[in-house]
Write a protein that holds these residues in place. Sequence first.
Motif, PDB file in Angstrom:
ATOM      1  N   ALA A 172     -54.610 -50.746  38.200  1.00 56.71           N
ATOM      2  CA  ALA A 172     -54.324 -52.107  38.651  1.00 56.71           C
ATOM      3  C   ALA A 172     -55.055 -52.339  39.959  1.00 56.71           C
ATOM      4  N   VAL A 173     -55.041 -53.592  40.421  1.00 56.90           N
ATOM      5  CA  VAL A 173     -55.571 -53.925  41.741  1.00 56.90           C
ATOM      6  C   VAL A 173     -54.556 -54.825  42.442  1.00 56.90           C
ATOM      7  N   VAL A 174     -54.423 -54.632  43.748  1.00 58.26           N
ATOM      8  CA  VAL A 174     -53.468 -55.387  44.554  1.00 58.26           C
ATOM      9  C   VAL A 174     -54.161 -55.814  45.831  1.00 58.26           C
ATOM     10  N   HIS A 175     -54.009 -57.099  46.182  1.00 57.81           N
ATOM     11  CA  HIS A 175     -54.553 -57.619  47.441  1.00 57.81           C
ATOM     12  C   HIS A 175     -53.453 -58.348  48.175  1.00 57.81           C
ATOM     13  N   LEU A 176     -52.984 -57.764  49.284  1.00 51.34           N
ATOM     14  CA  LEU A 176     -51.938 -58.355  50.105  1.00 51.34           C
ATOM     15  C   LEU A 176     -52.439 -58.396  51.548  1.00 51.34           C
ATOM     16  N   GLY A 177     -53.017 -59.519  51.931  1.00 48.89           N
ATOM     17  CA  GLY A 177     -53.565 -59.622  53.276  1.00 48.89           C
ATOM     18  C   GLY A 177     -54.672 -58.604  53.491  1.00 48.89           C
ATOM     19  N   ARG A 178     -54.454 -57.723  54.465  1.00 48.88           N
ATOM     20  CA  ARG A 178     -55.445 -56.677  54.721  1.00 48.88           C
ATOM     21  C   ARG A 178     -55.280 -55.469  53.809  1.00 48.88           C
ATOM     22  N   LEU A 179     -54.181 -55.430  53.083  1.00 46.73           N
ATOM     23  CA  LEU A 179     -53.923 -54.299  52.190  1.00 46.73           C
ATOM     24  C   LEU A 179     -54.650 -54.490  50.872  1.00 46.73           C
ATOM     25  N   LYS A 180     -55.440 -53.490  50.506  1.00 42.35           N
ATOM     26  CA  LYS A 180     -56.150 -53.504  49.228  1.00 42.35           C
ATOM     27  C   LYS A 180     -55.882 -52.185  48.520  1.00 42.35           C
ATOM     28  N   LEU A 181     -55.295 -52.282  47.341  1.00 41.91           N
ATOM     29  CA  LEU A 181     -54.970 -51.091  46.562  1.00 41.91           C
ATOM     30  C   LEU A 181     -55.608 -51.180  45.189  1.00 41.91           C
ATOM     31  N   SER A 182     -55.927 -50.035  44.633  1.00 39.40           N
ATOM     32  CA  SER A 182     -56.400 -49.973  43.246  1.00 39.40           C
ATOM     33  C   SER A 182     -55.943 -48.659  42.634  1.00 39.40           C
ATOM     34  N   GLY A 183     -56.036 -48.567  41.314  1.00 41.63           N
ATOM     35  CA  GLY A 183     -55.654 -47.339  40.638  1.00 41.63           C
ATOM     36  C   GLY A 183     -54.158 -47.179  40.510  1.00 41.63           C
ATOM     37  N   LEU A 184     -53.675 -45.927  40.577  1.00 40.04           N
ATOM     38  CA  LEU A 184     -52.264 -45.616  40.342  1.00 40.04           C
ATOM     39  C   LEU A 184     -51.318 -46.241  41.372  1.00 40.04           C
ATOM     40  N   PRO A 185     -51.604 -46.183  42.691  1.00 37.79           N
ATOM     41  CA  PRO A 185     -50.679 -46.826  43.641  1.00 37.79           C
ATOM     42  C   PRO A 185     -50.520 -48.324  43.367  1.00 37.79           C
TER      43      PRO A 185
END
Length: 423
Positions: free
Chosen positions: A361-374
Amino acid sequence: MTTPPSGIPHVVIVGGGFAGLWATRALARDGVRITLVDRRNHHLFQPLLYQVATAGLSAPDIAAPLRHILRGQRNVEVRLGEVIDIDAAARTVTLTDGDSLRYDFLLLASGATHAYFGHDAWAPHAPGLKTLDDALAIRRRLLLAFERAEAAASAEERAAWLDFAIVGGGPTGVELAGTLAEIARHTLRNEFRRIDPAEAKVRLIEAGPRVLASFPESLSARARAQLERLGVEVLTGTPVADIDADGYTLGDARVRSHTVLWAAGVAASPLGALLDAPRDRAGRVLVQPDLSVPGRAELFVAGDLASVQQDGKPVPGVAPAAKQMGAHVARVIRARLRNEPAPTFRYRDFGNLATIGRMAAVVHLGRLKLSGLPAWWFWLFIHIFFLIGFRNRLIVLIDWAWAYWSYQRHARIILGEQRPPLP
C-alpha cells in the motif's frame, strides 16, 4: 429565518452517502425534523467496494441499512425513493412516486456516477464501480472470465478471456489491478484443469504520466513498482482509443479482451442539472463558501456533487471531504435557525491512502510517506475503524485475517445470469 407554520423546520436530505448521513447525524439534537431520501436502502462504505467486486468481502460487510443506522434518531424519517424534480422557488422536491416534499432546508448529496468522456457507448463493455450492483456485476464478470477460459475451444479465445484491462490509474484502478493479479496468481491456484490462472494478463492503463497522480511522485513510483512485482503490466501516457465487446484499442494496437473495467472518470449526479446554478465541466455545482447554492441560502450541495475551491485547488472527491461537508451543512443550518452568520467551509486534509495488494500500500499524511507493509497495516486499520457498526468491523477483520494467511476469498459465488457479454 422565518419559523415554518408547523413550528419545526423541515430538512430534506437527498442521498444517504457520507455527506448525507453525516449531516443527518449532526442534526440529531437540533429542533428540526429530517427526511432522508435515497433510492437505495443502505449506506455504502465505498472505499472497500472493490473488495466486493474482487470477492474479498460480501455486500453486507461494507453496507448497512439506513433505517438500522438511524433507528435511535427520532427526528429522522427515511424515504426510499428517487428525486426527479426540484422547485427551488416553491421549496419542494418531487419523488418518482409523485409525492412532493416541502422543505425549509434542502441538502443535495447524491454523489457521482461514471464518466466516459463522451464515449458512452463504451459503458456496456467497460463497467465502472460506484454501487453494490456494479460490484456484484463486476465480480460475476471476473469469475466468469476464468470459467469461460477453462471451456474455451482455442488458445486464442482462451487468451482473450484471460486478458484483463483496468482503465484508470487512480486508487480504484490500482486497487482493482493489484487484487485481480493476486486472485489469478494465488487464490485460484490448482482449481482449474485446462488453464493456469497465473497466466492471466492484468493490465492497468493510465492516460496520464503516472498512476496515483494525487500522491507525491515518489509514492506513485513505489506504487507502480509494487504493482509490477504483483505481475500487473502498467501502461502510462497511453489513452484508450476504443472499447467494444471484443477488446480495446491503444493507439494503433488492437488488443483482444473480454474483460475491461472502467476506473478513469466520474461525473456528478444528474440532480445538479435540476438547479438553476452554475456547474463545472463534470456537472458539479459551484457552491458558496458555506456550501449553499448562490442566491439560495436554504439550499446546500455537498459531497461529490459539490465543486469547492480551497487555496486555489479543488477539494477532492473523497470520503473524508464528504463527511466534513455534511457536518458543515448541519452547522450552517444551525446558524441559520439562530439568525447567526454562517461559517465558511474549510476542508482538513488528513492524507491519502491506497492499497495495492497483499502487504502492499501507499500512505501520504502530510510529511509522512509510507509504502509496503507498514502502509498496508495502516490502511487496514484505518478502513476497519471507519466501517459502520461493530459487526461490520469484526467480520471484515476476520475475513481479511483469513485471506492474509490463506490467500482465499470467501465470496467467490457467481450470482445472477451466468452469461458473459458476447464477444
